[in-house]
Design a protein around this motif. Structure first.
Motif, PDB file in Angstrom:
ATOM      1  N   UNK A  28       0.831  -1.202   0.000  1.00  0.00           N
ATOM      2  CA  UNK A  28       0.000   0.000   0.000  1.00  0.00           C
ATOM      3  C   UNK A  28       0.866   1.254   0.000  1.00  0.00           C
ATOM      4  N   UNK A  29       0.419   2.278  -0.756  1.00  0.00           N
ATOM      5  CA  UNK A  29       1.122   3.565  -0.813  1.00  0.00           C
ATOM      6  C   UNK A  29       2.601   3.337  -1.132  1.00  0.00           C
ATOM      7  N   UNK A  30       2.847   2.701  -2.252  1.00  0.00           N
ATOM      8  CA  UNK A  30       4.202   2.265  -2.596  1.00  0.00           C
ATOM      9  C   UNK A  30       5.127   3.413  -2.981  1.00  0.00           C
ATOM     10  N   UNK A  31       4.582   4.642  -3.135  1.00  0.00           N
ATOM     11  CA  UNK A  31       5.422   5.761  -3.572  1.00  0.00           C
ATOM     12  C   UNK A  31       5.901   5.510  -4.988  1.00  0.00           C
ATOM     13  N   UNK A  32       7.183   5.672  -5.219  1.00  0.00           N
ATOM     14  CA  UNK A  32       7.761   5.354  -6.518  1.00  0.00           C
ATOM     15  C   UNK A  32       8.193   3.907  -6.634  1.00  0.00           C
ATOM     16  N   UNK A  33       7.846   3.083  -5.650  1.00  0.00           N
ATOM     17  CA  UNK A  33       8.180   1.665  -5.684  1.00  0.00           C
ATOM     18  C   UNK A  33       9.601   1.347  -5.292  1.00  0.00           C
ATOM     19  N   UNK A  34      10.336   2.339  -4.792  1.00  0.00           N
ATOM     20  CA  UNK A  34      11.766   2.127  -4.529  1.00  0.00           C
ATOM     21  C   UNK A  34      12.021   1.085  -3.436  1.00  0.00           C
ATOM     22  N   UNK A  35      11.241   1.140  -2.361  1.00  0.00           N
ATOM     23  CA  UNK A  35      11.464   0.194  -1.257  1.00  0.00           C
ATOM     24  C   UNK A  35      11.011  -1.203  -1.668  1.00  0.00           C
ATOM     25  N   UNK A  36       9.809  -1.310  -2.214  1.00  0.00           N
ATOM     26  CA  UNK A  36       9.326  -2.614  -2.670  1.00  0.00           C
ATOM     27  C   UNK A  36      10.262  -3.196  -3.724  1.00  0.00           C
ATOM     28  N   UNK A  74      -1.627   6.494  -4.973  1.00  0.00           N
ATOM     29  CA  UNK A  74      -2.692   7.438  -5.318  1.00  0.00           C
ATOM     30  C   UNK A  74      -2.191   8.722  -5.968  1.00  0.00           C
ATOM     31  N   UNK A  75      -0.877   9.018  -5.880  1.00  0.00           N
ATOM     32  CA  UNK A  75      -0.378  10.267  -6.469  1.00  0.00           C
ATOM     33  C   UNK A  75       0.142   9.955  -7.866  1.00  0.00           C
ATOM     34  N   UNK A  76      -0.466  10.505  -8.922  1.00  0.00           N
ATOM     35  CA  UNK A  76      -0.121  10.102 -10.290  1.00  0.00           C
ATOM     36  C   UNK A  76       1.368  10.154 -10.636  1.00  0.00           C
ATOM     37  N   UNK A  77       2.123  11.209 -10.268  1.00  0.00           N
ATOM     38  CA  UNK A  77       3.556  11.180 -10.612  1.00  0.00           C
ATOM     39  C   UNK A  77       4.292   9.989  -9.995  1.00  0.00           C
ATOM     40  N   UNK A  78       3.951   9.656  -8.740  1.00  0.00           N
ATOM     41  CA  UNK A  78       4.587   8.496  -8.109  1.00  0.00           C
ATOM     42  C   UNK A  78       4.132   7.196  -8.764  1.00  0.00           C
ATOM     43  N   UNK A  79       2.848   7.114  -9.116  1.00  0.00           N
ATOM     44  CA  UNK A  79       2.336   5.901  -9.752  1.00  0.00           C
ATOM     45  C   UNK A  79       3.068   5.630 -11.066  1.00  0.00           C
ATOM     46  N   UNK A  80       3.373   6.688 -11.815  1.00  0.00           N
ATOM     47  CA  UNK A  80       4.101   6.526 -13.073  1.00  0.00           C
ATOM     48  C   UNK A  80       5.520   6.010 -12.821  1.00  0.00           C
ATOM     49  N   UNK A  81       6.184   6.562 -11.804  1.00  0.00           N
ATOM     50  CA  UNK A  81       7.538   6.107 -11.456  1.00  0.00           C
ATOM     51  C   UNK A  81       7.506   4.648 -11.013  1.00  0.00           C
ATOM     52  N   UNK A  82       6.524   4.301 -10.176  1.00  0.00           N
ATOM     53  CA  UNK A  82       6.413   2.931  -9.674  1.00  0.00           C
ATOM     54  C   UNK A  82       6.125   1.947 -10.799  1.00  0.00           C
ATOM     55  N   UNK A  83       5.268   2.355 -11.734  1.00  0.00           N
ATOM     56  CA  UNK A  83       4.933   1.476 -12.861  1.00  0.00           C
ATOM     57  C   UNK A  83       6.183   1.153 -13.672  1.00  0.00           C
ATOM     58  N   UNK A  84       6.972   2.169 -13.971  1.00  0.00           N
ATOM     59  CA  UNK A  84       8.189   1.951 -14.760  1.00  0.00           C
ATOM     60  C   UNK A  84       9.173   1.039 -14.031  1.00  0.00           C
ATOM     61  N   UNK A  85       9.227   1.150 -12.710  1.00  0.00           N
ATOM     62  CA  UNK A  85      10.185   0.350 -11.934  1.00  0.00           C
ATOM     63  C   UNK A  85       9.690  -1.071 -11.685  1.00  0.00           C
ATOM     64  N   UNK A  86       8.397  -1.213 -11.376  1.00  0.00           N
ATOM     65  CA  UNK A  86       7.891  -2.495 -10.871  1.00  0.00           C
ATOM     66  C   UNK A  86       7.284  -3.400 -11.935  1.00  0.00           C
ATOM     67  N   UNK A  87       6.681  -2.831 -12.975  1.00  0.00           N
ATOM     68  CA  UNK A  87       6.069  -3.692 -13.995  1.00  0.00           C
ATOM     69  C   UNK A  87       7.072  -4.666 -14.610  1.00  0.00           C
ATOM     70  N   UNK A  88       8.309  -4.257 -14.925  1.00  0.00           N
ATOM     71  CA  UNK A  88       9.270  -5.227 -15.464  1.00  0.00           C
ATOM     72  C   UNK A  88       9.612  -6.347 -14.486  1.00  0.00           C
ATOM     73  N   UNK A  89       9.333  -6.124 -13.197  1.00  0.00           N
ATOM     74  CA  UNK A  89       9.591  -7.151 -12.184  1.00  0.00           C
ATOM     75  C   UNK A  89       8.375  -8.039 -11.934  1.00  0.00           C
ATOM     76  N   UNK A  90       7.285  -7.791 -12.667  1.00  0.00           N
ATOM     77  CA  UNK A  90       6.091  -8.612 -12.501  1.00  0.00           C
ATOM     78  C   UNK A  90       5.139  -8.136 -11.427  1.00  0.00           C
ATOM     79  N   UNK A  91       5.329  -6.897 -10.945  1.00  0.00           N
ATOM     80  CA  UNK A  91       4.450  -6.332  -9.918  1.00  0.00           C
ATOM     81  C   UNK A  91       3.464  -5.379 -10.595  1.00  0.00           C
ATOM     82  N   UNK A  92       2.164  -5.625 -10.418  1.00  0.00           N
ATOM     83  CA  UNK A  92       1.136  -4.758 -10.985  1.00  0.00           C
ATOM     84  C   UNK A  92       0.957  -3.534 -10.099  1.00  0.00           C
TER      85      UNK A  92
END
Length: 265
Positions: free
Chosen positions: A65-73, A88-106
């Motif tokens: 929950x509230x993964x931010x830019x996904x850096x910790x996860x 919930x914050x769109x700029x962070x969601x975009x950063x998290x998507x770029x980082x986590x989607x290649x790792x298989x995290x939705x």
């Protein structure tokens, strides 16, 4: 620490130069590497990233929950077969998507304080690092019976030496996020407490630019902060740091491990 600023790499730079730089740099995501050499924060003894990685490696389905830019996860080596993160914050969601989607995290974009868009009992592990307002009833709902909530929360009066420098005394706000209150709310939602640990940690800030960066990134610390609105206090703080070499504040952290009970026959 008196006069330590004389040897600091930014000590010779002017107030205007430091502030202008910090006012322009991007604060998207949850990466604080821009502060390297400008501010330090002591880390909790329990090592949340290591605990998180260990639990993810054993889980079947996880929700961060509230993964931010996904850096910790994203620092974990292994993820369960089903791994989801919300932001919930769109700029962070975009950063998290770029980082986590290649790792298989939705990565799922959510609305603040809205119900989580997941089925009851969907996850055996729910995690979060520094959630703003944990939705206890929703956490309990999406956890499977016997499932775990593992999280590191910001504790009470975190950073308040800096906050009160700008806003003045905040006696009532100092009680916010107290672990006793959060523990009571978690129990009321039906979760069992396995472990709660707290620690107060030292923050050292070495130039006024680091202050501007922090207050732009942590927007809830000084709501409505701008360089123009708080110019006088920033100049006073700059003078203090140049005199003493450092501005000292303290953060507080709480580690929660909670469990959703397994129904008895």
């Amino acid at each position: 620490m008196a006069h330590a600023a004389a040897g600091h790499p930014h000590a010779s730079r002017s107030f205007d130069d430091l502030v202008a730089e910090a006012a322009e740099v991007s604060v998207d995501g949850w990466d604080f590497s821009w502060l390297d050499g400008r501010a330090t924060e002591e880390r909790p003894a329990w090592g949340y990233r290591g605990l998180l990685a260990e639990r993810l490696a054993r889980a079947r389905a996880s929700l961060d929950l509230e993964t931010g830019g996904g850096e910790v996860l994203g620092s974990a080596d292994d993820f369960p077969p089903v791994a989801v993160a919300t932001e919930s914050w769109p700029p962070n969601a975009a950063v998290a998507t770029a980082l986590l989607h290649p790792r298989g995290v939705a990565v799922v974009a959510t609305q603040e304080r809205a119900p989580l868009p997941f089925a009851d009992g969907a996850f055996d592990l729910v995690t979060s690092r520094h959630p703003v307002d944990p939705p206890w009833s929703e956490i309990a709902r999406v956890l499977a019976p016997g499932g775990t909530y593992l999280a590191q929360h910001v504790g009470p009066a975190s950073g308040f030496e800096l906050i009160e420098w700008f806003l003045g005394p905040q006696p009532e706000a100092r009680r916010g996020r107290h672990h006793d209150d959060e523990e009571a709310a978690a129990r009321a939602a039906g979760l069992e407490v396995v472990d709660v640990r707290t620690q107060r940690l030292r923050i050292e800030i070495f130039d006024v630019g680091a202050v501007v960066y922090l207050l732009r990134k942590l927007v809830w610390w000084v709501p409505g902060f701008t360089v123009e609105a708080y110019g006088d206090r920033l100049r006073d703080l700059d003078a203090l740091i140049r005199r003493d070499g450092v501005f000292v504040a303290h953060s507080s952290r709480t580690l929660f491990e909670l469990r959703k009970p397994t129904p008895t026959a």
